[in-house]
Design a protein around this motif. Structure first.
Motif, PDB file in Angstrom:
ATOM      1  N   ARG A  58      33.111  54.160  37.794  1.00 16.47           N
ATOM      2  CA  ARG A  58      33.669  55.089  36.807  1.00 16.47           C
ATOM      3  C   ARG A  58      33.187  54.820  35.388  1.00 16.47           C
ATOM      4  O   ARG A  58      33.029  55.743  34.602  1.00 16.47           O
ATOM      5  CB  ARG A  58      35.204  54.993  36.793  1.00 16.47           C
ATOM      6  N   TYR A  59      33.039  53.548  35.038  1.00 22.26           N
ATOM      7  CA  TYR A  59      32.887  53.205  33.620  1.00 22.26           C
ATOM      8  C   TYR A  59      31.550  52.572  33.267  1.00 22.26           C
ATOM      9  O   TYR A  59      31.188  52.502  32.104  1.00 22.26           O
ATOM     10  CB  TYR A  59      34.020  52.257  33.194  1.00 22.26           C
ATOM     11  N   VAL A  60      30.847  52.067  34.276  1.00 26.41           N
ATOM     12  CA  VAL A  60      29.631  51.293  34.010  1.00 26.41           C
ATOM     13  C   VAL A  60      28.519  52.178  33.464  1.00 26.41           C
ATOM     14  O   VAL A  60      28.249  53.242  34.006  1.00 26.41           O
ATOM     15  CB  VAL A  60      29.154  50.602  35.306  1.00 26.41           C
ATOM     16  N   LYS A  90      48.054  51.137  37.486  1.00 28.28           N
ATOM     17  CA  LYS A  90      48.105  51.455  36.061  1.00 28.28           C
ATOM     18  C   LYS A  90      49.083  52.601  35.822  1.00 28.28           C
ATOM     19  O   LYS A  90      49.398  53.361  36.739  1.00 28.28           O
ATOM     20  CB  LYS A  90      46.707  51.795  35.542  1.00 28.28           C
ATOM     21  N   PHE A 106      38.601  50.308  28.058  1.00 27.31           N
ATOM     22  CA  PHE A 106      38.094  49.375  29.068  1.00 27.31           C
ATOM     23  C   PHE A 106      37.014  48.450  28.496  1.00 27.31           C
ATOM     24  O   PHE A 106      37.052  47.235  28.718  1.00 27.31           O
ATOM     25  CB  PHE A 106      37.537  50.192  30.239  1.00 27.31           C
ATOM     26  N   HIS A 112      35.826  44.324  28.991  1.00 28.34           N
ATOM     27  CA  HIS A 112      36.025  43.906  30.379  1.00 28.34           C
ATOM     28  C   HIS A 112      34.712  43.466  31.024  1.00 28.34           C
ATOM     29  O   HIS A 112      34.626  42.384  31.598  1.00 28.34           O
ATOM     30  CB  HIS A 112      36.656  45.084  31.139  1.00 28.34           C
ATOM     31  N   GLY A 116      33.610  39.698  31.862  1.00 33.27           N
ATOM     32  CA  GLY A 116      33.363  39.408  33.277  1.00 33.27           C
ATOM     33  C   GLY A 116      31.979  38.826  33.512  1.00 33.27           C
ATOM     34  O   GLY A 116      31.812  37.896  34.312  1.00 33.27           O
ATOM     35  N   ARG A 125      32.513  39.826  43.436  1.00 33.38           N
ATOM     36  CA  ARG A 125      33.634  40.767  43.324  1.00 33.38           C
ATOM     37  C   ARG A 125      33.385  42.063  44.070  1.00 33.38           C
ATOM     38  O   ARG A 125      32.256  42.462  44.290  1.00 33.38           O
ATOM     39  CB  ARG A 125      33.921  41.070  41.852  1.00 33.38           C
ATOM     40  N   PHE A 143      37.911  38.935  44.830  1.00 28.37           N
ATOM     41  CA  PHE A 143      36.989  37.979  44.223  1.00 28.37           C
ATOM     42  C   PHE A 143      36.802  36.783  45.145  1.00 28.37           C
ATOM     43  O   PHE A 143      37.753  36.365  45.805  1.00 28.37           O
ATOM     44  CB  PHE A 143      37.533  37.479  42.881  1.00 28.37           C
ATOM     45  N   LEU A 160      41.427  38.468  30.561  1.00 25.29           N
ATOM     46  CA  LEU A 160      41.535  39.919  30.796  1.00 25.29           C
ATOM     47  C   LEU A 160      42.965  40.414  30.602  1.00 25.29           C
ATOM     48  O   LEU A 160      43.193  41.504  30.077  1.00 25.29           O
ATOM     49  CB  LEU A 160      41.030  40.272  32.199  1.00 25.29           C
TER      50      LEU A 160
HETATM   51  C1  HEM Z   1      34.217  38.415  37.776  1.00 23.78           C
HETATM   52  C2  HEM Z   1      33.963  39.069  36.649  1.00 23.78           C
HETATM   53  C3  HEM Z   1      34.260  40.544  36.525  1.00 23.78           C
HETATM   54  C4  HEM Z   1      33.353  41.504  36.311  1.00 23.78           C
HETATM   55  C5  HEM Z   1      31.841  41.314  36.108  1.00 23.78           C
HETATM   56  C6  HEM Z   1      34.056  42.765  36.331  1.00 23.78           C
HETATM   57  C7  HEM Z   1      33.451  43.975  36.168  1.00 23.78           C
HETATM   58  C8  HEM Z   1      34.063  45.188  36.347  1.00 23.78           C
HETATM   59  C9  HEM Z   1      33.410  46.461  36.255  1.00 23.78           C
HETATM   60  C10 HEM Z   1      31.930  46.650  35.997  1.00 23.78           C
HETATM   61  C11 HEM Z   1      34.324  47.406  36.477  1.00 23.78           C
HETATM   62  C12 HEM Z   1      34.132  48.930  36.397  1.00 23.78           C
HETATM   63  C13 HEM Z   1      33.801  49.595  37.684  1.00 23.78           C
HETATM   64  C14 HEM Z   1      33.634  51.071  37.440  1.00 23.78           C
HETATM   65  O1  HEM Z   1      32.791  51.453  36.625  1.00 23.78           O
HETATM   66  O2  HEM Z   1      34.372  51.850  38.072  1.00 23.78           O
HETATM   67  C15 HEM Z   1      35.584  46.745  36.715  1.00 23.78           C
HETATM   68  C16 HEM Z   1      36.774  47.378  36.982  1.00 23.78           C
HETATM   69  C17 HEM Z   1      37.961  46.728  37.174  1.00 23.78           C
HETATM   70  N1  HEM Z   1      38.177  45.377  37.153  1.00 23.78           N
HETATM   71 FE1  HEM Z   1      36.813  43.968  36.733  1.00 23.78          FE
HETATM   72  N2  HEM Z   1      35.390  42.539  36.511  1.00 23.78           N
HETATM   73  C18 HEM Z   1      35.566  41.192  36.659  1.00 23.78           C
HETATM   74  C19 HEM Z   1      36.771  40.545  36.844  1.00 23.78           C
HETATM   75  C20 HEM Z   1      37.983  41.164  36.998  1.00 23.78           C
HETATM   76  C21 HEM Z   1      39.254  40.487  37.207  1.00 23.78           C
HETATM   77  C22 HEM Z   1      39.420  38.965  37.283  1.00 23.78           C
HETATM   78  C23 HEM Z   1      40.208  41.452  37.353  1.00 23.78           C
HETATM   79  C24 HEM Z   1      41.687  41.290  37.611  1.00 23.78           C
HETATM   80  C25 HEM Z   1      42.439  40.336  37.089  1.00 23.78           C
HETATM   81  C26 HEM Z   1      39.540  42.726  37.242  1.00 23.78           C
HETATM   82  C27 HEM Z   1      40.161  43.954  37.371  1.00 23.78           C
HETATM   83  C28 HEM Z   1      39.522  45.173  37.347  1.00 23.78           C
HETATM   84  C29 HEM Z   1      40.195  46.429  37.515  1.00 23.78           C
HETATM   85  C30 HEM Z   1      41.670  46.633  37.776  1.00 23.78           C
HETATM   86  C31 HEM Z   1      39.210  47.407  37.424  1.00 23.78           C
HETATM   87  C32 HEM Z   1      39.391  48.918  37.559  1.00 23.78           C
HETATM   88  C33 HEM Z   1      39.658  49.548  36.229  1.00 23.78           C
HETATM   89  C34 HEM Z   1      40.020  51.008  36.401  1.00 23.78           C
HETATM   90  O3  HEM Z   1      39.382  51.709  37.199  1.00 23.78           O
HETATM   91  O4  HEM Z   1      40.983  51.414  35.749  1.00 23.78           O
HETATM   92  N3  HEM Z   1      38.205  42.510  37.007  1.00 23.78           N
HETATM   93  N4  HEM Z   1      35.400  45.385  36.612  1.00 23.78           N
END
Ligand code: HEM
Length: 179
Positions: A58-60, A90, A106, A112, A116, A125, A143, A160
């Motif tokens: 969605r966001y990348v 959410k 975001f 984020h 990450g 992940r 993860f 985060l």
């Molecule tokens: C390990 C490193 C991390 C990276 C590189 C990372 C990266 C990302 C990326 C690129 C997305 C967006 C995907 C999209 O475009 O739809 C995303 C979404 C998300 N990540 Fe992470 N993330 C990491 C760690 C975490 C952690 C530790 C959590 C939870 C505690 C988390 C929770 C989420 C959630 C809930 C979303 C969805 C957001 C939404 O659609 O509203 N992430 N993450």
């Protein structure tokens, strides 16, 4: 789109170390977790099952996608014997925002992806979306990491959770696993 089921019960590869609520109601305590794909019909004695589909991003943005592809490891590395399943819901306020407003919170305000990326390649992940399936959690985050990287993972979740994005999180359960 591939569907996965995360079944908490008495069977499965993963031993549950703890299940804790971060925000809102927790999930019932269980000793084991099974990760099942769509086709499998194994009876794992599940007390609860969470479902989600891996889908499009969605966001990348393009540049971020290239960096992510270059840095992120695959799931299933032999040394990655620790895992976390963190289901998140959410608020309505989040889902009522326009796409560009969500992206702004975001990444531009919460960083984020930038945050990450600092923890790659230690953490592998995978995201699963449950909202359009009518599931109780919008997103199931998964993860995998090695025991030596557990402190770094703890630091990442803490960072985060203090961002503006997390103001919109109304339910979050933190499930830690080992195999
Ligand atoms: C390990 C490193 C991390 C990276 C590189 C990372 C990266 C990302 C990326 C690129 C997305 C967006 C995907 C999209 O475009 O739809 C995303 C979404 C998300 N990540 Fe992470 N993330 C990491 C760690 C975490 C952690 C530790 C959590 C939870 C505690 C988390 C929770 C989420 C959630 C809930 C979303 C969805 C957001 C939404 O659609 O509203 N992430 N993450």
């Amino acid at each position: 789109m591939p569907l996965k089921r995360f079944a908490g019960g008495v069977g499965g590869t993963w031993q549950v170390e703890r299940i804790e609520s971060v925000t809102g109601p927790s999930l019932p305590q269980v000793p084991r977790l099974a990760v099942l794909d769509d086709a499998s019909v194994i009876d794992v004695g599940a007390a609860w099952v969470l479902r989600g589909v891996t889908g499009y991003q969605r966001y990348v943005q393009r540049k971020e996608q290239e960096i992510l592809h270059a840095k992120q490891p695959q799931l299933g590395r032999p040394e990655a014997t620790c895992a976390a399943l963190i289901p998140i819901a959410k608020s309505i306020a989040w889902w009522q925002l326009a796409q560009d407003e969500r992206r702004e919170i975001f990444e531009e305000s919460s960083h984020h992806i930038a945050t990450g990326l600092e923890y790659l390649p230690a953490v592998a992940r995978e995201l699963h979306h449950g909202r359009d399936l009518g599931e109780p959690f919008d997103i199931l985050t998964w993860f995998e990491y090695a025991p030596k990287d557990a402190p770094a993972f703890e630091e990442l979740v803490h960072r985060l959770r203090t961002t503006p994005e997390w103001d919109y999180v109304e339910r979050e359960v933190d499930i830690r696993l080992a195999r």
